[in-house]
Scaffold this motif. Structure first.
Motif, PDB file in Angstrom:
ATOM      1  N   ALA A 142      89.918  78.336   0.028  1.00  0.00           N
ATOM      2  CA  ALA A 142      91.355  78.334  -0.263  1.00  0.00           C
ATOM      3  C   ALA A 142      92.103  77.539   0.805  1.00  0.00           C
ATOM      4  O   ALA A 142      91.943  77.777   1.997  1.00  0.00           O
ATOM      5  CB  ALA A 142      91.890  79.765  -0.296  1.00  0.00           C
ATOM      6  N   ARG A 143      92.916  76.617   0.354  1.00  0.00           N
ATOM      7  CA  ARG A 143      93.767  75.815   1.256  1.00  0.00           C
ATOM      8  C   ARG A 143      95.024  75.438   0.482  1.00  0.00           C
ATOM      9  O   ARG A 143      94.944  74.934  -0.653  1.00  0.00           O
ATOM     10  CB  ARG A 143      93.023  74.565   1.728  1.00  0.00           C
ATOM     11  CG  ARG A 143      93.801  73.722   2.748  1.00  0.00           C
ATOM     12  CD  ARG A 143      93.710  74.303   4.152  1.00  0.00           C
ATOM     13  NE  ARG A 143      94.138  73.317   5.150  1.00  0.00           N
ATOM     14  CZ  ARG A 143      95.307  73.375   5.788  1.00  0.00           C
ATOM     15  NH1 ARG A 143      96.146  74.345   5.558  1.00  0.00           N
ATOM     16  NH2 ARG A 143      95.618  72.447   6.683  1.00  0.00           N
ATOM     17  N   HIS A 144      96.175  75.698   1.078  1.00  0.00           N
ATOM     18  CA  HIS A 144      97.468  75.383   0.467  1.00  0.00           C
ATOM     19  C   HIS A 144      97.590  75.966  -0.940  1.00  0.00           C
ATOM     20  O   HIS A 144      97.934  75.265  -1.900  1.00  0.00           O
ATOM     21  CB  HIS A 144      97.690  73.865   0.424  1.00  0.00           C
ATOM     22  CG  HIS A 144      97.778  73.224   1.767  1.00  0.00           C
ATOM     23  ND1 HIS A 144      98.686  73.616   2.724  1.00  0.00           N
ATOM     24  CD2 HIS A 144      97.056  72.219   2.326  1.00  0.00           C
ATOM     25  CE1 HIS A 144      98.539  72.874   3.812  1.00  0.00           C
ATOM     26  NE2 HIS A 144      97.546  72.024   3.598  1.00  0.00           N
ATOM     27  N   VAL A 145      97.310  77.265  -1.070  1.00  0.00           N
ATOM     28  CA  VAL A 145      97.383  77.886  -2.386  1.00  0.00           C
ATOM     29  C   VAL A 145      98.813  78.346  -2.669  1.00  0.00           C
ATOM     30  O   VAL A 145      99.625  78.538  -1.763  1.00  0.00           O
ATOM     31  CB  VAL A 145      96.400  79.067  -2.513  1.00  0.00           C
ATOM     32  CG1 VAL A 145      94.987  78.638  -2.173  1.00  0.00           C
ATOM     33  CG2 VAL A 145      96.824  80.234  -1.630  1.00  0.00           C
ATOM     34  N   SER A 146      99.125  78.521  -3.938  1.00  0.00           N
ATOM     35  CA  SER A 146     100.449  78.983  -4.353  1.00  0.00           C
ATOM     36  C   SER A 146     100.435  80.495  -4.519  1.00  0.00           C
ATOM     37  O   SER A 146      99.380  81.120  -4.687  1.00  0.00           O
ATOM     38  CB  SER A 146     100.856  78.331  -5.665  1.00  0.00           C
ATOM     39  OG  SER A 146     100.021  78.788  -6.716  1.00  0.00           O
ATOM     40  N   LEU A 147     101.621  81.082  -4.482  1.00  0.00           N
ATOM     41  CA  LEU A 147     101.739  82.531  -4.651  1.00  0.00           C
ATOM     42  C   LEU A 147     101.214  82.947  -6.028  1.00  0.00           C
ATOM     43  O   LEU A 147     100.616  84.021  -6.169  1.00  0.00           O
ATOM     44  CB  LEU A 147     103.199  82.954  -4.482  1.00  0.00           C
ATOM     45  CG  LEU A 147     103.460  84.448  -4.353  1.00  0.00           C
ATOM     46  CD1 LEU A 147     102.813  85.013  -3.098  1.00  0.00           C
ATOM     47  CD2 LEU A 147     104.963  84.737  -4.339  1.00  0.00           C
ATOM     48  N   GLU A 148     101.419  82.104  -7.024  1.00  0.00           N
ATOM     49  CA  GLU A 148     101.032  82.441  -8.391  1.00  0.00           C
ATOM     50  C   GLU A 148      99.518  82.610  -8.555  1.00  0.00           C
ATOM     51  O   GLU A 148      99.076  83.413  -9.382  1.00  0.00           O
ATOM     52  CB  GLU A 148     101.538  81.372  -9.371  1.00  0.00           C
ATOM     53  CG  GLU A 148     103.043  81.341  -9.547  1.00  0.00           C
ATOM     54  CD  GLU A 148     103.779  80.792  -8.323  1.00  0.00           C
ATOM     55  OE1 GLU A 148     104.967  81.147  -8.154  1.00  0.00           O
ATOM     56  OE2 GLU A 148     103.167  80.014  -7.545  1.00  0.00           O
ATOM     57  N   ASN A 149      98.728  81.847  -7.787  1.00  0.00           N
ATOM     58  CA  ASN A 149      97.274  81.953  -7.972  1.00  0.00           C
ATOM     59  C   ASN A 149      96.552  82.472  -6.736  1.00  0.00           C
ATOM     60  O   ASN A 149      95.324  82.427  -6.665  1.00  0.00           O
ATOM     61  CB  ASN A 149      96.677  80.612  -8.402  1.00  0.00           C
ATOM     62  CG  ASN A 149      96.785  79.540  -7.332  1.00  0.00           C
ATOM     63  OD1 ASN A 149      97.237  79.793  -6.212  1.00  0.00           O
ATOM     64  ND2 ASN A 149      96.372  78.324  -7.667  1.00  0.00           N
ATOM     65  N   ALA A 150      97.287  82.994  -5.770  1.00  0.00           N
ATOM     66  CA  ALA A 150      96.681  83.418  -4.500  1.00  0.00           C
ATOM     67  C   ALA A 150      95.615  84.492  -4.690  1.00  0.00           C
ATOM     68  O   ALA A 150      94.566  84.471  -4.028  1.00  0.00           O
ATOM     69  CB  ALA A 150      97.762  83.915  -3.538  1.00  0.00           C
ATOM     70  N   LEU A 151      95.844  85.432  -5.599  1.00  0.00           N
ATOM     71  CA  LEU A 151      94.888  86.521  -5.782  1.00  0.00           C
ATOM     72  C   LEU A 151      93.592  86.057  -6.439  1.00  0.00           C
ATOM     73  O   LEU A 151      92.577  86.771  -6.392  1.00  0.00           O
ATOM     74  CB  LEU A 151      95.519  87.650  -6.596  1.00  0.00           C
ATOM     75  CG  LEU A 151      96.667  88.395  -5.910  1.00  0.00           C
ATOM     76  CD1 LEU A 151      97.218  89.477  -6.820  1.00  0.00           C
ATOM     77  CD2 LEU A 151      96.217  88.999  -4.576  1.00  0.00           C
ATOM     78  N   ASP A 152      93.587  84.858  -7.014  1.00  0.00           N
ATOM     79  CA  ASP A 152      92.360  84.310  -7.588  1.00  0.00           C
ATOM     80  C   ASP A 152      91.300  84.067  -6.519  1.00  0.00           C
ATOM     81  O   ASP A 152      90.110  83.955  -6.846  1.00  0.00           O
ATOM     82  CB  ASP A 152      92.635  82.995  -8.313  1.00  0.00           C
ATOM     83  CG  ASP A 152      93.526  83.160  -9.525  1.00  0.00           C
ATOM     84  OD1 ASP A 152      93.682  84.304  -9.997  1.00  0.00           O
ATOM     85  OD2 ASP A 152      94.072  82.141 -10.000  1.00  0.00           O
ATOM     86  N   TYR A 153      91.722  83.983  -5.277  1.00  0.00           N
ATOM     87  CA  TYR A 153      90.803  83.681  -4.179  1.00  0.00           C
ATOM     88  C   TYR A 153      90.240  84.941  -3.520  1.00  0.00           C
ATOM     89  O   TYR A 153      89.400  84.846  -2.628  1.00  0.00           O
ATOM     90  CB  TYR A 153      91.504  82.807  -3.140  1.00  0.00           C
ATOM     91  CG  TYR A 153      91.888  81.456  -3.688  1.00  0.00           C
ATOM     92  CD1 TYR A 153      91.020  80.373  -3.597  1.00  0.00           C
ATOM     93  CD2 TYR A 153      93.098  81.263  -4.347  1.00  0.00           C
ATOM     94  CE1 TYR A 153      91.348  79.135  -4.129  1.00  0.00           C
ATOM     95  CE2 TYR A 153      93.448  80.030  -4.883  1.00  0.00           C
ATOM     96  CZ  TYR A 153      92.568  78.974  -4.773  1.00  0.00           C
ATOM     97  OH  TYR A 153      92.900  77.757  -5.317  1.00  0.00           O
ATOM     98  N   VAL A 154      90.710  86.099  -3.943  1.00  0.00           N
ATOM     99  CA  VAL A 154      90.243  87.367  -3.378  1.00  0.00           C
ATOM    100  C   VAL A 154      89.134  87.921  -4.266  1.00  0.00           C
ATOM    101  O   VAL A 154      89.344  88.218  -5.438  1.00  0.00           O
ATOM    102  CB  VAL A 154      91.400  88.381  -3.269  1.00  0.00           C
ATOM    103  CG1 VAL A 154      90.883  89.716  -2.746  1.00  0.00           C
ATOM    104  CG2 VAL A 154      92.496  87.841  -2.355  1.00  0.00           C
TER     105      VAL A 154
END
Length: 289
Positions: A142-154
């Motif tokens: 994850a690098r420079h992610v948006s708030l809308e898709n941030a949880l996709d990286y968890v």
């Protein structure tokens, strides 16, 4: 899906809890990685394969939970990123205003221990405090992610006890030294995939019990910086990698803020429980040279 990390016959393994037993995934599918970090690095297909292996596992894969030694869920995380004062009430009990930007520090892997393993009170201090914390574990770069898709990286969540030597924490303007004594960061026992919990692990009760007495009792809805916001802010400055651990901060009720203060000592039992994730339990012992 739920995964534990453990030591059996001197070898690191991962498995899936099943009642009071563990499905040893190394037996259920010998082609799977034998540690959680490698499983996360292998991507979603490997996690799905592990899920199928657990679903199809026979009795020959089972080992009693009482017969294993729990390890920290990830023994060699690329980064253990800790967030300070992420609950307003905890900031206020420490005499400061809630932060407007996350207070960030690191823990080293040598400070980590597993479920049921002893938290060590070092010989140089008697100011050993407990801190119940939710952990978010990163599943993909994850690098420079948006708030809308941030949880996709968890990828999932777990439990942490960020046991802290308060006098050493205050020897410096940086908290690192008080947070990195050997065998003070309890981590586990279960990795719970994100799909089993509310988005962002929001609205989960979190509690610490010391010798059965409730010391901290809060809810993750009280985060100043929720999980998605933390992922966004961290990825602004660093690349988050599979297996990175974000320790998200502790609620009010810590020992040093009590009157009189309460610190952990040898013979104590500290339990951290988070709704939907489980209980992390650790005895306390004095360090022995």
């Amino acid at each position: 899906m739920r995964i534990v990390s453990f030591l059996q016959d001197g070898k690191q393994r991962i498995g899936c809890p099943k009642g009071d037993q563990i499905i040893n995934l190394s037996i259920a599918d010998p082609e799977l990685p034998t540690d959680l970090l490698s499983l996360l690095e292998a991507g979603p297909s490997a996690m799905e394969r592990a899920k199928q292996a657990a679903a199809n596992a026979g009795s020959d894969t089972l080992v009693a939970s009482a017969d294993i030694t729990y390890l920290p869920l990830i023994t060699r995380s690329p980064k253990v990123i800790c967030i300070g004062r992420n609950y307003a009430a905890h900031a206020k009990e420490g005499g400061v205003e809630p932060p407007t930007y996350p207070e960030i520090f690191y823990r080293g892997n040598t400070s980590l221990i597993g479920h049921n393993q002893p938290i060590l009170r070092p010989e140089c201090s008697d100011k050993l405090d407990y801190e119940a914390e939710l952990v978010a574990i990163i599943g993909k770069r994850a690098r420079h992610v948006s708030l809308e898709n941030a949880l996709d990286y968890v990828a999932g969540y777990s439990i942490f006890n960020d046991a802290t030597l308060r006098d050493y924490q205050r020897k410096s303007s940086q908290w690192t030294i008080g947070k990195n004594f050997d065998d003070t960061g309890a981590f586990g026992p279960e990795f719970v995939t994100a799909d089993e919990l509310p988005a962002g692990a929001h609205g989960l009760n979190i509690q610490t019990r010391l010798n059965g007495q409730v010391m901290q009792d809060a809810n993750t809805r009280d985060f100043i910086f929720p999980i998605d916001d933390l992922v966004v802010k961290l990825s602004e400055c660093m690349t988050l990698e599979p297996g990175d651990v974000i320790v998200t901060g502790t609620p009010a009720g810590v020992g040093y803020a009590r009157n009189p203060p309460v610190f952990m000592k040898a013979g104590d039992l500290c339990e951290v429980e988070i709704e939907g994730i489980g209980v992390l339990s650790n005895p306390v012992q004095d360090e022995a040279r």
